[in-house]
Design a protein around this motif. Structure first.
Motif, PDB file in Angstrom:
ATOM      1  N   LEU A  55      68.033  24.128 -29.309  1.00  0.00           N
ATOM      2  CA  LEU A  55      67.058  24.274 -30.146  1.00  0.00           C
ATOM      3  C   LEU A  55      66.438  23.508 -30.868  1.00  0.00           C
ATOM      4  O   LEU A  55      65.785  23.603 -31.341  1.00  0.00           O
ATOM      5  CB  LEU A  55      68.332  25.882 -30.022  1.00  0.00           C
ATOM      6  N   VAL A  56      67.867  22.453 -31.188  1.00  0.00           N
ATOM      7  CA  VAL A  56      67.258  21.285 -31.919  1.00  0.00           C
ATOM      8  C   VAL A  56      65.970  20.892 -31.776  1.00  0.00           C
ATOM      9  O   VAL A  56      65.081  19.973 -32.243  1.00  0.00           O
ATOM     10  CB  VAL A  56      68.168  20.594 -32.427  1.00  0.00           C
ATOM     11  N   VAL A  57      65.879  20.411 -30.218  1.00  0.00           N
ATOM     12  CA  VAL A  57      64.982  19.921 -29.607  1.00  0.00           C
ATOM     13  C   VAL A  57      63.783  20.533 -29.477  1.00  0.00           C
ATOM     14  O   VAL A  57      62.578  19.442 -29.238  1.00  0.00           O
ATOM     15  CB  VAL A  57      65.691  19.030 -27.735  1.00  0.00           C
ATOM     16  N   ALA A  58      63.727  21.901 -28.872  1.00  0.00           N
ATOM     17  CA  ALA A  58      62.851  22.436 -29.179  1.00  0.00           C
ATOM     18  C   ALA A  58      61.475  22.655 -30.354  1.00  0.00           C
ATOM     19  O   ALA A  58      61.066  22.677 -30.647  1.00  0.00           O
ATOM     20  CB  ALA A  58      62.868  24.192 -28.459  1.00  0.00           C
ATOM     21  N   CYS A  68      58.584  29.520 -33.178  1.00  0.00           N
ATOM     22  CA  CYS A  68      60.266  29.425 -33.388  1.00  0.00           C
ATOM     23  C   CYS A  68      60.337  30.072 -33.646  1.00  0.00           C
ATOM     24  O   CYS A  68      61.623  29.855 -33.953  1.00  0.00           O
ATOM     25  CB  CYS A  68      59.587  28.394 -35.294  1.00  0.00           C
ATOM     26  N   LEU A  69      60.093  31.357 -34.534  1.00  0.00           N
ATOM     27  CA  LEU A  69      61.223  32.324 -34.557  1.00  0.00           C
ATOM     28  C   LEU A  69      61.517  32.913 -33.309  1.00  0.00           C
ATOM     29  O   LEU A  69      62.773  33.757 -33.394  1.00  0.00           O
ATOM     30  CB  LEU A  69      61.000  33.160 -35.711  1.00  0.00           C
ATOM     31  N   VAL A  70      60.477  33.078 -32.333  1.00  0.00           N
ATOM     32  CA  VAL A  70      61.319  33.971 -30.488  1.00  0.00           C
ATOM     33  C   VAL A  70      61.814  33.051 -30.377  1.00  0.00           C
ATOM     34  O   VAL A  70      63.159  33.077 -29.696  1.00  0.00           O
ATOM     35  CB  VAL A  70      59.495  33.621 -29.966  1.00  0.00           C
ATOM     36  N   GLU A 127      67.353  31.830 -28.607  1.00  0.00           N
ATOM     37  CA  GLU A 127      68.405  30.973 -28.863  1.00  0.00           C
ATOM     38  C   GLU A 127      70.461  31.831 -29.085  1.00  0.00           C
ATOM     39  O   GLU A 127      71.136  31.946 -28.653  1.00  0.00           O
ATOM     40  CB  GLU A 127      68.653  29.984 -29.822  1.00  0.00           C
ATOM     41  N   ALA A 128      69.863  32.892 -30.092  1.00  0.00           N
ATOM     42  CA  ALA A 128      71.046  33.398 -30.573  1.00  0.00           C
ATOM     43  C   ALA A 128      70.875  34.713 -29.697  1.00  0.00           C
ATOM     44  O   ALA A 128      72.714  34.862 -29.590  1.00  0.00           O
ATOM     45  CB  ALA A 128      70.434  34.036 -32.613  1.00  0.00           C
ATOM     46  N   VAL A 180      66.538  29.386 -41.628  1.00  0.00           N
ATOM     47  CA  VAL A 180      65.678  29.897 -41.131  1.00  0.00           C
ATOM     48  C   VAL A 180      64.748  29.084 -41.412  1.00  0.00           C
ATOM     49  O   VAL A 180      63.436  28.844 -41.115  1.00  0.00           O
ATOM     50  CB  VAL A 180      65.702  31.224 -41.715  1.00  0.00           C
ATOM     51  N   ALA A 181      63.942  28.896 -42.515  1.00  0.00           N
ATOM     52  CA  ALA A 181      63.204  28.225 -43.806  1.00  0.00           C
ATOM     53  C   ALA A 181      63.262  26.636 -43.054  1.00  0.00           C
ATOM     54  O   ALA A 181      62.284  26.194 -42.534  1.00  0.00           O
ATOM     55  CB  ALA A 181      62.972  28.315 -45.068  1.00  0.00           C
TER      56      ALA A 181
END
Length: 486
Positions: free
Chosen positions: A160-163, A209-211, A216-217, A328-329
């Motif tokens: 997720l961090v990489v994405a 980003c939100l997708v 991931e969650a 989130v921000a």
């Protein structure tokens, strides 16, 4: 912290679907979407393979020189992605497009998966692997059926961090002429200021980003990974590589050389060819970088401390609700944060537009999780009984916290502040859009010279950016040693 999220929602509402739809459903956006999705679909798995494979080789095999390779695999984090792109463009001037973007991004960001995978492997109970081997499982079967499932959270978190980095990266991809949403937004912003085209692209990018956060969650699941008890007291028996040893060594050497040697060699090569006049603006750039980065770090610590305290001392639904917007921000790309702050300052507080305060506010939003994670962990490790003992001796609550808890929190404060400051020193996109006219940071000075094809003039700033990043990388690598004693 919710200003960037509010900006995305307000922009969509203000522009209206009638005007927004033609801006989104056009061929150019389709091209950008294909480029960005391909970058994610190909780049994230590549970094996972390299990160997990490297962590397993240095932690769970009899690979010769494991200590050297353990450091080599984390070293690319000390080289900002746009500096790595500069190094590869110097070595191969024709590098461009998706292939070039994948090469640079995979080499620059694979350590973001390697570090959490390494930390997880060091904390795993070797008794699990021993039990599997005693049942006749081969080393590959043990890796696939025992070790890999335990790495699920590390893989998902690192991926997720990489994405998110891939979605947010500007300099590395602009340098090699690979168009993504972020590079297109910067171009649109520069050509039409805060026009509807840049805003529409920002809505699409924020949605992506939100997708990713939702995916991931959901993929994280509800499985438990903690064990009861201390586990086996002895280290894991390393798997024997046998005939694969030369191949493993060669692969790690090639990976390390591609990720670190190529950029460093080209930085040094251009540095040797640089003119003394390239160093004239360096003192001012260093001072302004330090001031802005320090201001951002102090601001992030001040903002993170109350929520970190609530999260560690009073865990519950309320503290989680307060903490969630911070993440989130900060998951939104820096370009979205910058556009949000531009819009807000111009409409509501014009006096703050293009000021150092706005730049530091952007740093707080972008890098706040670095401070929050460090502070929360530090607060959780300070026993409340120490404060209670001080209060039983007559100290007021605030005095007890200042005299007892605060000194014990200094390492966590220093670590969080250092990580925020060094991230801010390397930040490029938001700084380019928000910094006052005449502001010179190391990152913007590097970009100014490099984008003008003045490679020798960019080299001194590239070297300083690398040297500034080394302490933060060393700190992150040291934190992975918190697992089993070897």
């Amino acid at each position: 912290m919710l200003v960037p999220v509010g900006y995305v929602v307000a922009t969509a509402v203000e522009i209206g679907w009638a005007e927004l739809a033609p801006l989104i459903f056009r061929p150019r956006v389709g091209e950008l979407l294909v480029n960005t999705v391909l970058l994610l679909v190909l780049g994230v798995p590549a970094t996972i393979v390299l990160g997990v494979g490297g962590a397993w080789l240095v932690e769970r095999t009899d690979l010769p020189g494991r200590r050297f390779f353990a450091v080599l695999l984390v070293a690319p984090l000390a080289i900002p992605a746009f500096v790595s792109s500069y190094g590869w463009a110097s070595a191969i001037p024709s590098i461009n497009g998706l292939a070039g973007g994948l090469l640079v991004a995979t080499l620059a960001y694979s350590p973001l998966v390697y570090l959490p995978a390494l930390a997880t492997l060091r904390g795993l109970d070797p008794a699990l692997e021993e039990s599997a081997r005693s049942l006749g499982q081969s080393s590959w079967a043990v890796f696939g059926r025992v070790i890999l499932p335990q790495l699920r959270l590390a893989i998902l978190g690192g991926g997720l961090v990489v994405a998110l980095h891939l979605l947010a990266e500007y300099g590395a991809f602009a340098f090699i002429r690979f168009d993504t949403f972020t590079t297109a937004i910067v171009v649109a912003y520069q050509s039409t200021f805060a026009g509807s085209s840049a805003a529409a692209l920002g809505v699409v990018l924020a949605t992506l980003c939100l997708v990713l956060l939702v995916i991931e969650a959901g993929a994280r699941g509800r499985a438990r990974y903690a064990r009861v008890g201390t586990g086996s007291p002895h280290p894991a028996v390393p798997a024997r590589l046998g005939r694969a040893t030369p191949l493993a060594i060669a692969a790690l050497v090639v990976l390390g050389a591609a990720a670190t040697v190529v950029p460093l060699v080209n930085v040094v090569r251009w540095l040797a060819a640089s003119d003394p006049s390239a160093f004239e603006a360096m003192p001012a750039a260093i001072v302004q970088t330090v001031l802005l980065a320090t201001g951002g770090a102090v601001g992030a610590l001040l903002v993170a401390l109350p929520v970190g305290w609530l999260s560690a001392r009073f865990p519950g639904r309320l503290s989680r609700s307060l903490e969630a917007p911070y993440y989130v921000a900060s998951s939104l790309p820096a370009i979205i944060v910058a556009l949000a702050l531009v819009t807000v300052t111009l409409r509501f507080v014009p006096a703050l537009y293009q000021t150092a305060a706005t730049v530091m506010a952007a740093y707080v939003v972008i890098f706040l999780p670095r401070a929050l994670v460090s502070l929360r962990a530090g607060i959780a490790q300070v026993p409340e009984s120490l404060e209670e003992a001080a209060r039983s001796l007559g100290s007021a609550p605030i005095v007890a916290r200042l005299r007892v808890t605060a000194p014990l929190l200094l390492p966590a404060v220093a670590a969080g502040g250092a990580l925020v400051a060094l991230g801010a020193a390397n930040e490029l996109t938001a700084t380019l859009l928000l910094a006052p006219t005449g502001t010179r940071t190391l990152a913007t000075q590097f970009w100014s010279a490099a984008s003008a094809i003045d490679y020798p003039g960019a080299a001194p700033y590239a070297l300083l950016l690398i040297l500034l990043s080394v302490p933060a990388v060393a700190l992150m690598f040291a934190q992975t040693r918190g697992g089993r004693a070897r």
